[in-house]
Write a protein that holds these residues in place. Structure first.
Motif, PDB file in Angstrom:
ATOM      1  N   LYS A 129       2.223   2.032  -3.418  1.00 23.14           N
ATOM      2  CA  LYS A 129       1.205   2.560  -4.328  1.00 23.14           C
ATOM      3  C   LYS A 129       0.830   4.000  -3.968  1.00 23.14           C
ATOM      4  O   LYS A 129       0.756   4.867  -4.823  1.00 23.14           O
ATOM      5  N   LEU A 130       0.594   4.250  -2.685  1.00 21.87           N
ATOM      6  CA  LEU A 130       0.106   5.555  -2.246  1.00 21.87           C
ATOM      7  C   LEU A 130       1.149   6.656  -2.328  1.00 21.87           C
ATOM      8  O   LEU A 130       0.822   7.817  -2.579  1.00 21.87           O
TER       9      LEU A 130
ATOM     10  N   PHE B 242       1.258   9.301  -5.110  1.00 22.33           N
ATOM     11  CA  PHE B 242       0.289  10.392  -5.167  1.00 22.33           C
ATOM     12  C   PHE B 242       0.674  11.585  -4.306  1.00 22.33           C
ATOM     13  O   PHE B 242       0.028  12.622  -4.352  1.00 22.33           O
TER      14      PHE B 242
ATOM     15  N   ALA C 152       0.831  -1.207   0.000  1.00 26.65           N
ATOM     16  CA  ALA C 152       0.000   0.000   0.000  1.00 26.65           C
ATOM     17  C   ALA C 152       0.864   1.254   0.000  1.00 26.65           C
ATOM     18  O   ALA C 152       0.570   2.216  -0.717  1.00 26.65           O
ATOM     19  N   GLU C 153       1.943   1.254   0.792  1.00 27.08           N
ATOM     20  CA  GLU C 153       2.843   2.416   0.830  1.00 27.08           C
ATOM     21  C   GLU C 153       3.417   2.697  -0.540  1.00 27.08           C
ATOM     22  O   GLU C 153       3.458   3.841  -0.980  1.00 27.08           O
TER      23      GLU C 153
END
Length: 173
Positions: A13-14, A17, A10-11
């Protein structure tokens, strides 16, 4: 282990942004710098300007932590069990424990539980303890409870991995 893997995915991917990231420890900074070009190290703030250590002797060992986190509970229970075997009075100040954790700790006769305590009560517990034990195997982030203990406790026992050069910088500034 599974949660750790999910968090890392998740890190990665996020982080794409974000315009920038602030890390609270050098280890976190180094980790995120591999994932993002704009990472700043922002040391934690704490309310202490002076030592608030009470003179005299305390009569218990203090353990504290968020007991809903399995690693925290295991660490606290391990030290509480040691205090029980050595017949040393021990107070556990914990946040959000589940019923199982409360039962396990309550089964140790010389352990006194203080659950979800207010800030002023926590300060009293820290100041009146003879020893404040900071025990954790998670080294990410920053241990603000260790900073609090260093400014309020008579004696602090902490794992070497939790005492780092950045901690010394925060305490001395």
């Amino acid at each position: 282990l599974r949660e750790s893997r999910k968090l890392r995915r998740a890190e990665r991917k996020l982080v794409k942004f974000a315009n920038g990231l602030c890390a609270i420890s050098q280890n976190d900074h180094d980790y995120f710098a591999r994932l993002h070009p704009n990472v700043a190290l922002l040391r934690p703030f704490h309310p202490y300007e002076d030592m608030k250590v009470v003179t005299g002797e305390g009569d218990y060992v203090l353990l504290q932590g968020d007991l809903s986190i399995e690693d925290n509970f295991r660490s606290v229970y391990h030290v509480a069990e040691l205090c029980h075997r050595l017949d040393i009075p021990c107070k556990v100040a914990g946040r959000s424990p589940d019923l199982r954790a409360v039962r396990q700790l309550a089964d140790l006769p010389n352990i006194e539980l203080h659950l979800d305590v207010a800030e002023d009560e926590m300060m009293r517990l820290m100041q009146n303890a003879q020893i404040h034990v900071i025990h954790s195997s998670i080294t990410s982030g920053f241990k603000l409870k260790l900073v609090s203990a260093l400014f309020t406790a008579r004696h602090v026992v902490a794992r070497r991995i939790l005492v780092s050069k950045p901690l010394r910088e925060v305490v001395h500034t």
